[in-house]
Write an enzyme that holds these catalytic residues in place. Structure first.
Site, PDB file in Angstrom:
ATOM      1  N   SER A  95       0.827  -1.381  -0.124  1.00 33.16           N
ATOM      2  CA  SER A  95       0.023  -0.027   0.046  1.00 33.16           C
ATOM      3  C   SER A  95       0.930   1.127   0.021  1.00 33.16           C
ATOM      4  O   SER A  95       1.844   1.467  -0.715  1.00 33.16           O
ATOM      5  CB  SER A  95      -1.023   0.038   1.177  1.00 33.16           C
ATOM      6  OG  SER A  95      -1.897   0.916   1.144  1.00 33.16           O
ATOM      7  N   ASP A 217     -10.145  -4.357  -5.737  1.00 31.45           N
ATOM      8  CA  ASP A 217      -9.675  -3.432  -4.837  1.00 31.45           C
ATOM      9  C   ASP A 217     -10.380  -2.378  -4.604  1.00 31.45           C
ATOM     10  O   ASP A 217     -10.135  -1.351  -5.724  1.00 31.45           O
ATOM     11  CB  ASP A 217      -8.010  -3.415  -5.136  1.00 31.45           C
ATOM     12  CG  ASP A 217      -7.403  -2.824  -3.876  1.00 31.45           C
ATOM     13  OD1 ASP A 217      -7.968  -2.121  -2.965  1.00 31.45           O
ATOM     14  OD2 ASP A 217      -6.088  -2.584  -3.826  1.00 31.45           O
ATOM     15  N   HIS A 245      -7.511  -5.119  -0.513  1.00 34.71           N
ATOM     16  CA  HIS A 245      -6.516  -4.402  -0.790  1.00 34.71           C
ATOM     17  C   HIS A 245      -5.142  -4.995   0.110  1.00 34.71           C
ATOM     18  O   HIS A 245      -4.088  -4.364   0.063  1.00 34.71           O
ATOM     19  CB  HIS A 245      -6.718  -2.908  -0.097  1.00 34.71           C
ATOM     20  CG  HIS A 245      -5.602  -1.945  -0.514  1.00 34.71           C
ATOM     21  ND1 HIS A 245      -5.076  -1.614  -1.698  1.00 34.71           N
ATOM     22  CD2 HIS A 245      -4.800  -1.232   0.371  1.00 34.71           C
ATOM     23  CE1 HIS A 245      -4.190  -0.773  -1.508  1.00 34.71           C
ATOM     24  NE2 HIS A 245      -3.931  -0.231  -0.272  1.00 34.71           N
TER      25      HIS A 245
END
Length: 266
Positions: A95, A217, A245
């Protein structure tokens, strides 16, 4: 092990093997890698760490000005590498840590043998033809909600970020991780994360790069993964048949396989 920067660091796997450095995302800690860890430890020296403000990092190291930009976190990555004498590192960033790794590799390209960007986003806000997944109003509302009631925000957002509603235990785990984070520190990191724009940095990456996205996502839609792939010269794009995610939790076998295949070729 705690390095001078205050990060909490764990080392496992093959003592003399090639190095994987794992960096978690917002609201998480190094424990989020536990399901992919066994597969990685078979071949690699695996170094995990907590960002300042997360997990077992040193709270005294927290500085809201330093961590108001991703550059502060990139400095920490380089400090961990320097203090642990890590070379030829394959950095795996989940991320927001994907862009932290991009910044670190641009700063010290000789330190890194590869980058694995797991569900990355260089900019979360839609901008002209660029689709980041959120309008500016969406992000402002998200941050206002987080600022006013962090625990309530965590309970509402974690299942959305995780996806996989048929597996509620995953959303609960992420909620609990968010709730263990100091709200004051989390607010700063959230603003840093969701307002960052690193699109222009991607073209400067000279390190071999693997971009891993999930087919579904809500935080980093497929357009984002394709954008990152197209902007980083020579990068590879792998799309996991996974939802959410955090594929290191929802699809650990496929995630580990993609990491191992890429890192083994460095």
């Amino acid at each position: 092990m705690r390095v001078r920067s205050g990060n909490h660091v764990l080392v496992s796997g093959q003592k003399d093997g090639p190095v994987l450095l794992l960096a978690h995302g917002f609201g998480c800690d190094l424990n989020m890698w536990r399901l992919v860890l066994p597969a990685l430890e078979e071949r690699f020296k695996v170094v995990r760490f907590d960002h300042i403000g997360a997990g077992r990092s040193d709270p005294a190291a927290w500085d809201p000005e330093r961590y108001a930009t991703l550059a502060g976190y990139a400095d920490d990555v380089l400090a961990v590498c320097a203090e642990a004498e890590l070379r030829d590192v394959v950095f795996v960033g989940h991320s927001v840590s994907a862009m932290i790794g991009v910044l670190a590799a641009i700063r010290e390209p000789d330190r890194f043998a590869g980058l694995v960007l797991l569900t990355p986003s260089p900019c979360y806000i839609d901008d002209g033809d660029y689709r980041g997944g959120f309008s500016r109003a969406d992000i402002e509302e998200l941050l206002d909600s987080l600022d006013s009631n962090y625990l309530g925000w965590s309970a509402a957002m974690a299942p959305v970020i995780m996806g996989n509603p048929e597996r509620p235990e995953l959303g609960e785990e992420l909620t609990n991780s968010f709730c263990r984070t100091d709200p004051k520190m989390a607010r700063v990191f959230a603003h840093t994360t969701f307002l960052s724009d690193n699109r222009a940095d991607l073209a400067e990456v000279g390190t071999p790069t693997l971009v891993i996205e999930c087919r579904h996502d809500a935080i980093a839609p497929p357009e984002v993964g394709r954008f990152v792939h197209e902007r980083i010269p020579g990068s590879r794009l792998v799309t996991l048949d996974a939802t959410g995610h955090c594929p290191q939790l929802s699809a650990p076998e496929a995630t580990a396989e993609a990491i191992v295949d890429f890192a083994s070729a460095r």
